[in-house]
Design an enzyme around this catalytic site. Structure first.
Site, PDB file in Angstrom:
ATOM      1  N   HIS A  22      47.432 -22.464  99.794  1.00  0.00           N
ATOM      2  CA  HIS A  22      46.429 -22.852  98.804  1.00  0.00           C
ATOM      3  C   HIS A  22      47.093 -23.759  97.785  1.00  0.00           C
ATOM      4  O   HIS A  22      48.259 -23.570  97.441  1.00  0.00           O
ATOM      5  CB  HIS A  22      45.842 -21.620  98.129  1.00  0.00           C
ATOM      6  CG  HIS A  22      45.093 -20.737  99.068  1.00  0.00           C
ATOM      7  ND1 HIS A  22      43.835 -21.052  99.533  1.00  0.00           N
ATOM      8  CD2 HIS A  22      45.429 -19.567  99.668  1.00  0.00           C
ATOM      9  CE1 HIS A  22      43.426 -20.103 100.355  1.00  0.00           C
ATOM     10  NE2 HIS A  22      44.377 -19.201 100.467  1.00  0.00           N
ATOM     11  N   CYS A  34      42.411 -28.604  96.940  1.00  0.00           N
ATOM     12  CA  CYS A  34      41.989 -27.781  98.082  1.00  0.00           C
ATOM     13  C   CYS A  34      40.720 -28.352  98.711  1.00  0.00           C
ATOM     14  O   CYS A  34      40.628 -28.455  99.936  1.00  0.00           O
ATOM     15  CB  CYS A  34      41.754 -26.349  97.624  1.00  0.00           C
ATOM     16  SG  CYS A  34      41.300 -25.234  98.960  1.00  0.00           S
TER      17      CYS A  34
END
Length: 110
Positions: A22, A34
């Protein structure tokens, strides 16, 4: 950090890729890094299925931020189209990496 590993064969053709992690740029739902990586990767997967129509195996784990794609042999035309899609994906990911290198890293190899 999002890590993207692009796998290539000895001729330089992309044979698959793995995305893991992430970005941590912002809170979930507001993380533009992201979102950008996700949009580029999933658009490429859609292109492999709907445009190139090349066989490929995809494994995904949403919670882990993990996607693995492995191309399988296809017709010469499907393979050419798949390479164009995947090279465009790499260009998009490298462009994100250029601006947000602390949050996404793209590597290539066998």
């Amino acid at each position: 950090m999002i890590r993207v590993r692009v796998r290539r064969d000895e001729a330089g053709r992309i044979t698959g890729f793995t995305v893991q992690g992430h970005a941590g740029f912002a809170e979930a739902g507001r993380d533009i890094v992201c979102a950008g990586v996700t949009a580029v990767v999933f658009t490429a997967l859609l292109g492999l299925r709907s445009v190139a129509r090349i066989p490929h195996a995809v494994r995904q784990e949403d919670r882990e931020g993990y996607v693995d794609c492995r191309l399988e042999p296809g017709t010469p035309e499907a393979e050419r189209t798949a390479q164009a899609i995947l090279e465009t994906m790499v260009l998009g990911l490298r462009d994100i990496e250029k601006d947000y290198g602390g949050y996404v890293r793209v590597t290539e190899g066998g």
